[in-house]
Design an enzyme around this catalytic site. Structure first.
Site, PDB file in Angstrom:
ATOM      1  N   CYS A 181       0.441 -31.148  24.953  1.00  0.00           N
ATOM      2  CA  CYS A 181       1.049 -31.959  26.007  1.00  0.00           C
ATOM      3  C   CYS A 181       2.567 -31.739  26.073  1.00  0.00           C
ATOM      4  CB  CYS A 181       0.682 -33.426  25.796  1.00  0.00           C
ATOM      5  SG  CYS A 181       1.056 -34.479  27.223  1.00  0.00           S
ATOM      6  N   HIS A 187      -5.352 -33.001  26.245  1.00  0.00           N
ATOM      7  CA  HIS A 187      -5.460 -33.765  25.002  1.00  0.00           C
ATOM      8  C   HIS A 187      -6.785 -33.451  24.307  1.00  0.00           C
ATOM      9  CE1 HIS A 187      -2.087 -36.818  25.258  1.00  0.00           C
ATOM     10  NE2 HIS A 187      -1.961 -36.108  26.360  1.00  0.00           N
ATOM     11  N   GLU A 203      -7.776 -34.010  21.416  1.00  0.00           N
ATOM     12  CA  GLU A 203      -8.254 -35.023  20.457  1.00  0.00           C
ATOM     13  C   GLU A 203      -9.217 -36.005  21.107  1.00  0.00           C
ATOM     14  OE1 GLU A 203      -5.741 -37.536  22.764  1.00  0.00           O
ATOM     15  OE2 GLU A 203      -5.484 -35.471  22.095  1.00  0.00           O
TER      16      GLU A 203
END
Length: 392
Positions: A281, A365, A367
Site C-alpha cells: 500500500c 492488502h 493480509e
C-alpha cells in the site's frame, strides 16, 4: 421504534444528506458533534470494524456501500490497530438487532465509546454515484442531541467546515499515525477455538516500518516464522540496518506519499544494500518514489474487498482487498523496475519488482483483513527471498 437523533452530511460541493446519528452525539456543552474529512466509499460487504481501525483511513470519512451495516456487532479481536482511525462513518441502514457469537457490543455503542461521529439512514447509492462522478471530496458530518430537531442543525456551518478542511494531497499522515517507540511484535493468525495464536520462534528477523501498519500484516509475517521488530515511520536506514534484519517490510498507511521524504531516503538506502524488501500500500508507493518513479492522486481511489487484479507473470486473476487514494504512475518506472500486477478495474499499477535486487511491493492488502486471502502468496515470496539471501 427507537428515537433517532438527527444528523446531516454536507459535502464541499454543497450536496446535503440528512439522516440519523448512529455514533457520537451532541451534548449540553456542545450542541452538535462534528467531524470533517475526505469522503470515500468502500464496497466491502463485511469487515466494518477492521475498516474503521485501519490507520490508512486517517483523515477520511468512510461510506460503506453495502446497505446493512452493524448486524454482527463489534469485538476486541477484529480491531486492526490500537484505536479507530477513520474520521467518520456513513451507512444506509443500521439493523435494529445485531447477533454474532463473537459480539461484545453493538456498533452504535462501539462508535460512541470511540467518539466516532457517524450517520445512517441516508441514500448511500446516490452519494457513491456522486463521488464516482466528481471524485472524492471533503465533507462534514454534524450529529445533534437526542432532544434536537433536524432543522436545528446548522448546515451552512457544516458546508464551511467541509470547504475549509485540507486536501488529502500534500498531507504527510504516516508520521501522525505511527508509533513513537519501536517494539517487538508477538502474535500470529486467528484460529477457530483458540483466537490469536502466539508467534512461533522466528527463523528470520524482519524490521517493519510502521507508516500505519495493520496488525494482520504483522500476524502474517509471524505465522511464517518471522520475528518482527516494528520501527517508527521516521526511523532511518541506519536504525533499521543496525538490527541486522534478514528483510525489511514497508507498511500500509494514510495520506500522500510524496511528503514522506524521510521514508523515501531510508528506503533508497536500504534497497542499495541488497536486503530483501517487501512493501504494501503506502509502502508500495514509497518504494516507487525511492526508485525514482512518481505518484498521482486518484479520482476516487480503490476501497473495497472485491477488486480484480492480474498477476502479469502468471496471467492469473485474483480478487483483492484495496484501500488507497494514490498510485504509482507506471509510465515513470525506471528501467530496473518492472510492473508485476495490474488492476482490471482501471488498468492502474498494482505491483512492482526490481529486476536487479530482491525488492518488490503490492498496492492492495494481501493480509485480507477484511477481504479474500488470495494474495497471501506475496508473504511466502518474502520468506523465499530471505531464505535465498541467508544461503548466499
Amino acid at each position: 421504534m427507537p428515537h433517532k437523533t438527527p444528523a446531516v452530511l454536507v459535502l464541499a460541493d454543497g450536496s446535503v444528506f440528512r439522516g440519523s446519528s448512529i455514533g457520537a452525539e451532541g451534548s449540553a456543552t456542545a450542541m452538535t458533534a462534528r467531524t470533517v474529512g475526505e469522503v470515500v466509499f468502500n464496497t466491502a460487504m463485511t469487515g466494518y470494524q477492521e475498516i474503521l481501525t485501519d490507520p490508512s483511513y486517517a483523515g477520511q470519512i468512510v461510506t460503506l456501500t453495502y446497505p446493512h451495516i452493524g448486524n454482527v456487532g463489534a469485538n476486541p479481536e477484529d480491531a486492526e490497530s490500537r484505536k479507530v482511525y477513520a474520521a467518520g462513518l456513513i451507512i444506509r441502514d443500521l439493523p435494529l438487532a445485531s447477533s454474532n457469537w463473537r459480539e461484545q457490543e453493538d456498533l452504535p455503542t462501539y462508535l460512541k465509546r470511540n467518539k466516532v461521529v457517524a450517520i445512517g439512514d441516508i441514500d448511500t447509492r446516490r452519494l457513491t454515484r456522486l463521488l464516482r462522478t466528481k471524485g472524492a471530496q471533503n465533507g462534514c458530518i454534524l450529529a445533534g442531541r437526542p432532544d434536537q430537531a433536524a432543522s436545528e442543525l446548522d448546515e451552512q456551518s457544516a458546508l464551511t467546515a467541509a470547504r475549509a478542511a485540507p486536501s488529502m494531497a500534500g498531507q504527510d499522515l504516516a508520521k501522525v499515525v505511527s508509533i513513537e517507540k519501536s517494539y517487538d511484535w508477538n502474535g500470529s493468525l486467528w484460529a477457530l477455538g483458540t483466537g490469536y495464536k502466539s508467534a512461533v520462534p522466528g527463523r528470520f528477523h524482519v524490521v517493519a516500518f510502521d507508516y500505519g501498519v495493520k496488525h494482520n500484516i504483522l500476524r502474517n509475517l509471524a505465522e511464517r516464522g518471522c520475528k518482527v521488530t516494528v520501527l517508527p515511520a521516521t526511523a532511518t536506514a541506519k536504525d533499521a540496518l543496525a538490527l541486522k534484519p534478514d528483510g525489511v517490510f514497508l507498511s500500509n498507511g494514510p495520506g500522500d506519499p510524496e511528503p514522506c521524504d524521510y521514508a523515501i531516503k531510508a528506503i533508497r538506502e536500504i534497497v542499495g544494500t541488497g536486503t530483501p524488501v517487501f512493501g504494501i500500500c503506502l509502502g508500495h508507493q514509497l518504494l516507487g518514489l525511492a526508485a525514482g518513479a512518481k505518484t498521482v492522486k486518484m479520482k476516487f481511489g480503490h476501497h473495497g474487498a472485491n477488486h480484480p487484479v492480474q498477476d502479469l507473470e502468471s496471467g492469473r486473476v485474483f480478487i483483492t482487498s484495496q484501500n488507497h487514494g494514490f498510485m504509482v504512475d507506471e509510465t515513470t518506472l525506471p528501467g530496473n523496475v518492472r510492473a508485476t500486477h495490474r488492476s482490471l478495474f482501471d488498468g492502474s499499477l498494482q505491483g512492482i519488482e526490481y529486476t536487479d535486487k530482491p525488492v518488490y511491493s503490492f498496492q492492495g492488502h494481501p493480509e485480507a483483513s477484511p477481504g479474500p486471502h488470495e494474495m497471501a502468496y506475496l508473504f511466502d515470496k518474502f520468506v523465499r527471498l530471505m531464505e535465498a539471501r541467508k544461503k548466499s
